[in-house]
Design an enzyme around this catalytic site. Sequence first.
Site, short mmCIF file in Angstrom:
data_model
loop_
_atom_site.label_atom_id
_atom_site.label_comp_id
_atom_site.label_asym_id
_atom_site.label_seq_id
_atom_site.Cartn_x
_atom_site.Cartn_y
_atom_site.Cartn_z
N LYS A 111 0.81 -1.22 0.00
CA LYS A 111 0.00 0.00 0.00
C LYS A 111 0.85 1.27 0.00
O LYS A 111 0.31 2.37 -0.16
CB LYS A 111 -0.96 -0.01 1.17
CG LYS A 111 -2.00 -1.13 1.06
CD LYS A 111 -3.03 -1.06 2.16
CE LYS A 111 -4.12 -2.10 1.98
NZ LYS A 111 -3.64 -3.45 2.30
C1 LIG Z 1 -4.49 -4.46 2.03
C2 LIG Z 1 -3.77 -5.74 1.93
C3 LIG Z 1 -4.25 -6.80 1.15
C4 LIG Z 1 -5.56 -6.73 0.41
O1 LIG Z 1 -5.60 -5.77 -0.59
P1 LIG Z 1 -7.02 -5.26 -1.12
O2 LIG Z 1 -6.72 -4.25 -2.13
O3 LIG Z 1 -7.73 -4.70 0.09
O4 LIG Z 1 -7.73 -6.47 -1.64
C5 LIG Z 1 -3.49 -7.94 1.05
N1 LIG Z 1 -2.32 -8.05 1.72
C6 LIG Z 1 -1.85 -7.07 2.51
C7 LIG Z 1 -0.58 -7.29 3.25
C8 LIG Z 1 -2.54 -5.89 2.63
O5 LIG Z 1 -2.07 -4.92 3.42
#
Ligand SMILES: *Cc1c(COP(=O)(O)O)cnc(C)c1O
Length: 433
Positions: free
Chosen positions: A107
């Site tokens: 993210k």
């Molecule tokens: C947010 C996250 C996900 C999921 O991603 P989405 O876009 O919400 O489906 C998977 N793995 C990790 C480590 C995350 O932080």
Amino acid sequence: MRYYSLTDHSIVATFKQAALKGIAPDKGLYFPSEIPQLPASFFRDIAHKSEATIAFEVIRPFINKEIADAELYALVSDVLNFNFPLVSIEKDIYALELFHGPTLAFKDVGARFMARCLQALVKDKKEKITILVATSGDTGGAVANGFYDVEGIEVVILYPANKVSSIQEKQLTTLGKNIKAIEVEGSFDDCQAMVKRAFLDEELKQRNLTSANSINIARWLPQMFYYFLMYKELSTQDKPIVVSVPSGNFGNICAGMLAKKMGLPIAHFVAATNTNDTVPRYMQQAIYAPKQTQETISNAMDVSDPSNFIRIQELYNGDKEALEKDLDAYSFTDEQTLATIKQIYQANDYIVDPHGAVGYLGLKKYREQVQEDFIGIFLETAHPVKFPECIEGLLGVEIEVPERLAGVYQGEKQTVGIQTYQQLKDYLLECKS
Ligand SMILES: *Cc1c(COP(=O)(O)O)cnc(C)c1O
């Protein structure tokens, strides 16, 4: 390019309006009015383009000149100043490691891109913006880091008490300055519900609230970069490419599917979930029925009503059969996840985190269903060091903490605890700084 609300298509916004508001006035998610098509030459030359050039060409039509080209190019180069290695795990299976950013979370890209876009879009305005965000784990740290010390922007992060890992909690509660953390007694869905309500609250209008969850287009769209950067590494081989995405709120996989619609040659997607399996059940039974959120070891995916799934449906004009051609969805239990972490370590000497393990399981399951050969990529969305409680005992190893993370262990936790929406509202109305 405009962005329309998925609930009422007559509500439209510019990139700036949609990025600042986060959600449309009728609560709908914003969706791009066109899917830009990249020319064949883009893909033919991709191996020779820089990461920044690829990202710039991909995102440019979505920004619609609201940020000038030169500034946008500088912005994406800055966002992508770390690596996205494709690591071979076993024959025809690769991990795309998305955890080399400052908070070791995939993210980071979305949060950094959004922070820099907002800064660019409001730089001549005097008023202060408050980013209000709910996190089930990694979002908070990535957003806190992406916006840390950015002038004119305050960040308020809600997270479910005792439901994020200790490192995740440190990352979002120890920065201070313009970053405020709120501990909510409840689940991630409760946090998200409070955030959604605050955006619609007339009395909070003067606070200039905006979201930084993956529902915000400025966080959602740059996630396309991973898929294009991955293809840069694979463009010369000719087996079909299948990508398995460990999914919670379905923003990341939705960005991948948008990339495919723009022309990126990905043959198929697998959405891999933990036991919060609303989408896998929907794909099988055609009934969308969220259940109570379950806690799992892949806690960033503990989401039972994924906001972005509606965007995936929109990409396919609500045609479930067409969607099935491009997407399979499977769910896996914690036992399967732990067994997989162990098996990959023993067979391949590679440590996956619980989210990546779910992604790997998705690829394996898809391989059982189809005849043809393919190159399978699973997204490794978090660094395993963030989950020492579940990995170190299991494997009998100690995972080394990367230097850029070591600092967070020293910080002091600063939070405000709340139970109700009213308490959040009072907090937002009182806190001026
Ligand atoms: C947010 C996250 C996900 C999921 O991603 P989405 O876009 O919400 O489906 C998977 N793995 C990790 C480590 C995350 O932080």
